[in-house]
Design a protein around this motif. Structure first.
Motif, PDB file in Angstrom:
ATOM      1  N   ALA A   1      10.249  -1.547  -7.492  1.00  0.00           N
ATOM      2  CA  ALA A   1      10.265  -0.514  -8.533  1.00  0.00           C
ATOM      3  C   ALA A   1       9.061  -0.646  -9.459  1.00  0.00           C
ATOM      4  CB  ALA A   1      11.573  -0.601  -9.324  1.00  0.00           C
ATOM      5  N   VAL A   2       8.769  -1.874  -9.867  1.00  0.00           N
ATOM      6  CA  VAL A   2       7.610  -2.081 -10.744  1.00  0.00           C
ATOM      7  C   VAL A   2       6.315  -1.742 -10.023  1.00  0.00           C
ATOM      8  CG1 VAL A   2       6.323  -3.805 -12.065  1.00  0.00           C
ATOM      9  CG2 VAL A   2       8.821  -3.835 -12.087  1.00  0.00           C
ATOM     10  N   SER A   3       6.243  -2.035  -8.718  1.00  0.00           N
ATOM     11  CA  SER A   3       5.002  -1.804  -7.974  1.00  0.00           C
ATOM     12  C   SER A   3       4.682  -0.323  -7.855  1.00  0.00           C
ATOM     13  CB  SER A   3       5.102  -2.436  -6.583  1.00  0.00           C
ATOM     14  OG  SER A   3       6.096  -1.782  -5.805  1.00  0.00           O
ATOM     15  N   PHE A   4       5.702   0.525  -7.561  1.00  0.00           N
ATOM     16  CA  PHE A   4       5.348   1.936  -7.427  1.00  0.00           C
ATOM     17  C   PHE A   4       5.126   2.600  -8.780  1.00  0.00           C
ATOM     18  CE2 PHE A   4      10.096   2.465  -6.954  1.00  0.00           C
ATOM     19  CZ  PHE A   4      10.322   3.271  -8.059  1.00  0.00           C
ATOM     20  N   LEU A   5       5.741   2.084  -9.853  1.00  0.00           N
ATOM     21  CA  LEU A   5       5.431   2.597 -11.189  1.00  0.00           C
ATOM     22  C   LEU A   5       3.989   2.268 -11.562  1.00  0.00           C
ATOM     23  CD1 LEU A   5       8.723   1.804 -13.166  1.00  0.00           C
ATOM     24  CD2 LEU A   5       7.868   4.044 -12.456  1.00  0.00           C
ATOM     25  N   CYS A   6       3.588   1.038 -11.297  1.00  0.00           N
ATOM     26  CA  CYS A   6       2.188   0.651 -11.565  1.00  0.00           C
ATOM     27  C   CYS A   6       1.219   1.438 -10.693  1.00  0.00           C
ATOM     28  CB  CYS A   6       2.009  -0.847 -11.322  1.00  0.00           C
ATOM     29  SG  CYS A   6       2.886  -1.897 -12.501  1.00  0.00           S
ATOM     30  N   GLY A   7       1.630   1.744  -9.451  1.00  0.00           N
ATOM     31  CA  GLY A   7       0.770   2.527  -8.579  1.00  0.00           C
ATOM     32  C   GLY A   7       0.554   3.940  -9.095  1.00  0.00           C
ATOM     33  N   VAL A   8       1.641   4.556  -9.604  1.00  0.00           N
ATOM     34  CA  VAL A   8       1.514   5.915 -10.164  1.00  0.00           C
ATOM     35  C   VAL A   8       0.562   5.910 -11.355  1.00  0.00           C
ATOM     36  CG1 VAL A   8       2.769   7.742 -11.365  1.00  0.00           C
ATOM     37  CG2 VAL A   8       3.745   6.690  -9.331  1.00  0.00           C
ATOM     38  N   ILE A   9       0.706   4.919 -12.222  1.00  0.00           N
ATOM     39  CA  ILE A   9      -0.162   4.839 -13.403  1.00  0.00           C
ATOM     40  C   ILE A   9      -1.610   4.597 -12.996  1.00  0.00           C
ATOM     41  CG2 ILE A   9      -0.649   3.511 -15.492  1.00  0.00           C
ATOM     42  CD1 ILE A   9       2.370   2.973 -15.688  1.00  0.00           C
ATOM     43  N   ALA A  10      -1.822   3.676 -12.045  1.00  0.00           N
ATOM     44  CA  ALA A  10      -3.187   3.347 -11.615  1.00  0.00           C
ATOM     45  C   ALA A  10      -3.885   4.539 -10.980  1.00  0.00           C
ATOM     46  CB  ALA A  10      -3.172   2.169 -10.639  1.00  0.00           C
ATOM     47  N   ILE A  11      -3.134   5.355 -10.229  1.00  0.00           N
ATOM     48  CA  ILE A  11      -3.735   6.522  -9.581  1.00  0.00           C
ATOM     49  C   ILE A  11      -3.968   7.643 -10.580  1.00  0.00           C
ATOM     50  CG2 ILE A  11      -3.323   8.333  -7.862  1.00  0.00           C
ATOM     51  CD1 ILE A  11      -1.822   6.281  -6.202  1.00  0.00           C
ATOM     52  N   ALA A  12      -3.054   7.785 -11.560  1.00  0.00           N
ATOM     53  CA  ALA A  12      -3.154   8.900 -12.502  1.00  0.00           C
ATOM     54  C   ALA A  12      -4.266   8.701 -13.531  1.00  0.00           C
ATOM     55  CB  ALA A  12      -1.820   9.095 -13.219  1.00  0.00           C
ATOM     56  N   LEU A  13      -4.565   7.463 -13.904  1.00  0.00           N
ATOM     57  CA  LEU A  13      -5.535   7.223 -14.968  1.00  0.00           C
ATOM     58  C   LEU A  13      -6.926   7.779 -14.673  1.00  0.00           C
ATOM     59  CD1 LEU A  13      -4.582   3.650 -16.238  1.00  0.00           C
ATOM     60  CD2 LEU A  13      -4.303   5.825 -17.429  1.00  0.00           C
ATOM     61  N   PRO A  14      -7.526   7.547 -13.477  1.00  0.00           N
ATOM     62  CA  PRO A  14      -8.895   8.040 -13.254  1.00  0.00           C
ATOM     63  C   PRO A  14      -8.973   9.513 -12.856  1.00  0.00           C
ATOM     64  CG  PRO A  14      -8.346   6.166 -11.823  1.00  0.00           C
ATOM     65  CD  PRO A  14      -7.087   6.719 -12.355  1.00  0.00           C
ATOM     66  N   ILE A  15      -7.821  10.192 -12.714  1.00  0.00           N
ATOM     67  CA  ILE A  15      -7.856  11.568 -12.219  1.00  0.00           C
ATOM     68  C   ILE A  15      -8.569  12.491 -13.190  1.00  0.00           C
ATOM     69  CG2 ILE A  15      -6.436  13.565 -11.645  1.00  0.00           C
ATOM     70  CD1 ILE A  15      -6.537  11.419  -9.497  1.00  0.00           C
ATOM     71  N   HIS A  16      -8.277  12.372 -14.472  1.00  0.00           N
ATOM     72  CA  HIS A  16      -8.887  13.276 -15.455  1.00  0.00           C
ATOM     73  C   HIS A  16     -10.410  13.153 -15.502  1.00  0.00           C
ATOM     74  CE1 HIS A  16      -9.272  15.762 -19.021  1.00  0.00           C
ATOM     75  NE2 HIS A  16      -9.958  14.785 -19.599  1.00  0.00           N
ATOM     76  N   PRO A  17     -10.991  11.933 -15.541  1.00  0.00           N
ATOM     77  CA  PRO A  17     -12.463  11.859 -15.516  1.00  0.00           C
ATOM     78  C   PRO A  17     -13.073  12.462 -14.258  1.00  0.00           C
ATOM     79  CG  PRO A  17     -11.526   9.767 -16.228  1.00  0.00           C
ATOM     80  CD  PRO A  17     -10.388  10.599 -15.758  1.00  0.00           C
ATOM     81  N   ILE A  18     -12.409  12.286 -13.112  1.00  0.00           N
ATOM     82  CA  ILE A  18     -12.947  12.841 -11.868  1.00  0.00           C
ATOM     83  C   ILE A  18     -12.910  14.367 -11.906  1.00  0.00           C
ATOM     84  CG2 ILE A  18     -12.581  13.008  -9.376  1.00  0.00           C
ATOM     85  CD1 ILE A  18     -11.502  10.142  -9.461  1.00  0.00           C
ATOM     86  N   ILE A  19     -11.784  14.934 -12.371  1.00  0.00           N
ATOM     87  CA  ILE A  19     -11.693  16.396 -12.494  1.00  0.00           C
ATOM     88  C   ILE A  19     -12.710  16.908 -13.500  1.00  0.00           C
ATOM     89  CG2 ILE A  19     -10.177  18.282 -13.211  1.00  0.00           C
ATOM     90  CD1 ILE A  19      -7.830  16.710 -12.126  1.00  0.00           C
TER      91      ILE A  19
ATOM     92  N   ILE B   1       0.836  -1.209   0.000  1.00  0.00           N
ATOM     93  CA  ILE B   1       0.000   0.000   0.000  1.00  0.00           C
ATOM     94  C   ILE B   1       0.865   1.252   0.000  1.00  0.00           C
ATOM     95  CG2 ILE B   1      -1.630   1.342   1.378  1.00  0.00           C
ATOM     96  CD1 ILE B   1      -2.850  -1.297   2.307  1.00  0.00           C
ATOM     97  N   ILE B   2       1.832   1.332   0.901  1.00  0.00           N
ATOM     98  CA  ILE B   2       2.652   2.538   0.991  1.00  0.00           C
ATOM     99  C   ILE B   2       3.598   2.667  -0.200  1.00  0.00           C
ATOM    100  CG2 ILE B   2       2.506   2.609   3.501  1.00  0.00           C
ATOM    101  CD1 ILE B   2       5.263   1.377   3.643  1.00  0.00           C
ATOM    102  N   THR B   3       3.889   1.550  -0.869  1.00  0.00           N
ATOM    103  CA  THR B   3       4.757   1.615  -2.045  1.00  0.00           C
ATOM    104  C   THR B   3       3.981   2.073  -3.275  1.00  0.00           C
ATOM    105  OG1 THR B   3       6.151  -0.157  -1.153  1.00  0.00           O
ATOM    106  CG2 THR B   3       6.352   0.315  -3.504  1.00  0.00           C
ATOM    107  N   MET B   4       2.807   1.486  -3.525  1.00  0.00           N
ATOM    108  CA  MET B   4       2.016   1.837  -4.701  1.00  0.00           C
ATOM    109  C   MET B   4       1.468   3.254  -4.613  1.00  0.00           C
ATOM    110  SD  MET B   4      -0.038  -1.615  -5.761  1.00  0.00           S
ATOM    111  CE  MET B   4      -0.443  -0.867  -7.337  1.00  0.00           C
ATOM    112  N   THR B   5       1.267   3.740  -3.405  1.00  0.00           N
ATOM    113  CA  THR B   5       0.816   5.126  -3.250  1.00  0.00           C
ATOM    114  C   THR B   5       1.985   6.097  -3.127  1.00  0.00           C
ATOM    115  OG1 THR B   5       0.608   4.769  -0.861  1.00  0.00           O
ATOM    116  CG2 THR B   5      -1.369   4.475  -2.195  1.00  0.00           C
ATOM    117  N   THR B   6       3.218   5.605  -3.293  1.00  0.00           N
ATOM    118  CA  THR B   6       4.470   6.384  -3.270  1.00  0.00           C
ATOM    119  C   THR B   6       4.676   7.107  -1.945  1.00  0.00           C
ATOM    120  OG1 THR B   6       3.518   8.411  -4.220  1.00  0.00           O
ATOM    121  CG2 THR B   6       4.272   6.744  -5.769  1.00  0.00           C
TER     122      THR B   6
END
Length: 439
Positions: A383-401, A360-365
């Motif tokens: 390294a792969v886990s926090f990269l995937c976490g950044v992508i997973a969090i960034a993808l839904p941001i635009h629709p929410i905004i 949890i703390i890694t994927m959320t950076t």
């Protein structure tokens, strides 16, 4: 997409039942065979109507030229171009630039049922109808505020005036002052609750334990009395008590007030027989923690926070996808980390459930640092886990905004439209009053 090629219009009448119509200056020849597909429509009735029956014709069209055998309609030609599609394709699509509400009125005039509308147009129409209902509700609320003096009894006038005073900050200067005082009370109460936990500002009681400073308690008591008075006045002046009690914001207000009186009751009762119960002190501490609910009272005084809440409600699908992505990633990467770190003698990954915290703390950076990998494969997995976490969090941001911006702009447009509607009603009523005066 068209299922059949659209037939060309003829230059002159060639068969019985064909009619010529003039829609706002646009002359069109229509085929009787096609019009008979919807016999209850206005055009089908015209095609079956005899030219020697002027009374019936006058009820179906605005004017009729017997010499040219042409029917005249003072209607929108752009909307009519969409209407006639139903005779050829059994469906209607509202073209861009045409008001859907006005188009529905056109369909009612031409006696075409709304069921022939395309599915995308039906959803667009439902959105516009919801907007009109919201505008009507806002206009109704504004008119209710303006009609305080028209209440039947003095009690009703006082109740309406008190409701405006407590719920409508824009209605008067006094209402705005009360809203500001309530807002400041919330802030002061929240600050006092936080400051009172500082050990240097606390005092010792008779048992030698640190408790809140009497000054802090006094400020807290004053704020709670204000909240209580405000809540009781709003409840007493509410036109609909059941709706008031079931409102989310009012429930939050009640939850913010209730712990104070429960703690006060337990304290008074604890001075006698209940003092022997150890759980009383624990209950008091738990109820004191519930005081943080009062910070949510700020949403009642902030349209921005309310808009954010509604936008999050409209973004539940995107938030659900985010949680699903994060949940799958946490499970996969924690299991991989546990497996890869077992070869290290000083591993910090004791079990997969314990590895969930690291994932949890890694994927959320966040990177808390209490658990970290020590093997090369474990570091690669991190390294792969926090990269995937950044992508997973960034993808839904635009629709929410985007949902937030759309909803916020929509609310502004609806409020402006409601005010304009009220102004038009006032102008019409003033014009009617002047006409009566001249008569």
């Amino acid at each position: 997409m068209w299922t059949v090629p659209k037939p060309k219009y003829r230059n002159a009448l060639s068969e019985e039942g064909d009619i010529t119509v003039n829609i706002g200056g646009v002359r069109v020849v229509l085929f009787g065979d096609d019009l008979k597909r919807y016999p209850e429509s206005r055009l089908a009735e015209l095609s079956n109507c005899s030219a020697h029956n002027p009374e019936l014709i006058s009820t179906l069209c605005d004017d009729f030229d017997p010499g040219r055998n042409e029917f005249y309609f003072d209607r929108d030609p752009d909307s009519f171009k969409c209407i006639i599609d139903v005779y050829y394709f059994d469906e209607i699509h509202i073209k861009s630039g045409i008001c859907p509400i006005c188009f529905i009125k056109e369909m009612e005039f031409w006696k075409i049922d709304q069921s022939v509308l395309d599915e995308c147009c039906k959803s667009y129409l439902s959105e516009k109808e919801e907007e009109l209902k919201e505008i009507a509700n806002k206009v109704k609320a504004i008119l209710e505020d303006l009609d305080v003096d028209q209440c039947i009894t003095r009690t009703q006038r006082c109740q309406r005036y008190l409701w405006r005073l407590m719920e409508k900050p824009d209605s008067s200067l006094a209402a705005r002052i009360i809203a500001i005082a309530s807002f400041l009370s919330i802030l002061v109460s929240a600050v006092v609750m936080c400051v009172s936990t500082i050990p240097e500002l606390q005092v010792k009681n008779a048992e030698g334990k640190l408790v809140e400073h009497p000054t802090m308690e006094a400020i807290e008591t004053v704020c709670m009395l204000w909240f209580t008075t405000e809540f009781v006045l709003r409840l007493a002046s509410s036109p609909n008590k059941v709706r008031f009690a079931l409102s989310i914001m009012n429930i939050i207000d009640f939850m913010a007030i209730m712990p104070f009186y429960v703690v006060l009751s337990l304290t008074l009762l604890g001075t006698t027989s209940m003092m022997e119960l150890v759980n009383v002190q624990q209950a008091v501490q738990a109820l004191r923690i519930m005081r943080i609910a009062r910070i949510f009272k700020l949403a009642r005084h902030s349209s921005g926070l309310q808009t954010l809440t509604y936008a999050l409600k409209r973004s539940l699908k995107e938030l659900g996808l985010l949680l699903m992505y994060m949940g799958v990633g946490i499970f996969v990467f924690s299991a991989l980390a546990y497996t890869m770190e077992q070869s290290h003698p000083e591993t910090l990954f004791r079990s997969i459930p314990q590895s969930f915290w690291w994932a949890i703390i890694t994927m959320t950076t966040v990177g808390y640092g209490d658990i970290y990998p020590k093997t090369t494969l474990g570091k690669c997995n991190a390294a792969v886990s926090f990269l995937c976490g950044v992508i997973a969090i960034a993808l839904p941001i635009h629709p929410i905004i985007n949902n937030f911006v759309v909803f916020y702009n929509k609310q502004k447009v609806l409020e402006t439209a409601a005010k304009h509607e009220v102004e038009l009603m006032e102008l019409k009523s003033g014009g009617q009053a002047r006409k009566k005066g001249q008569e």
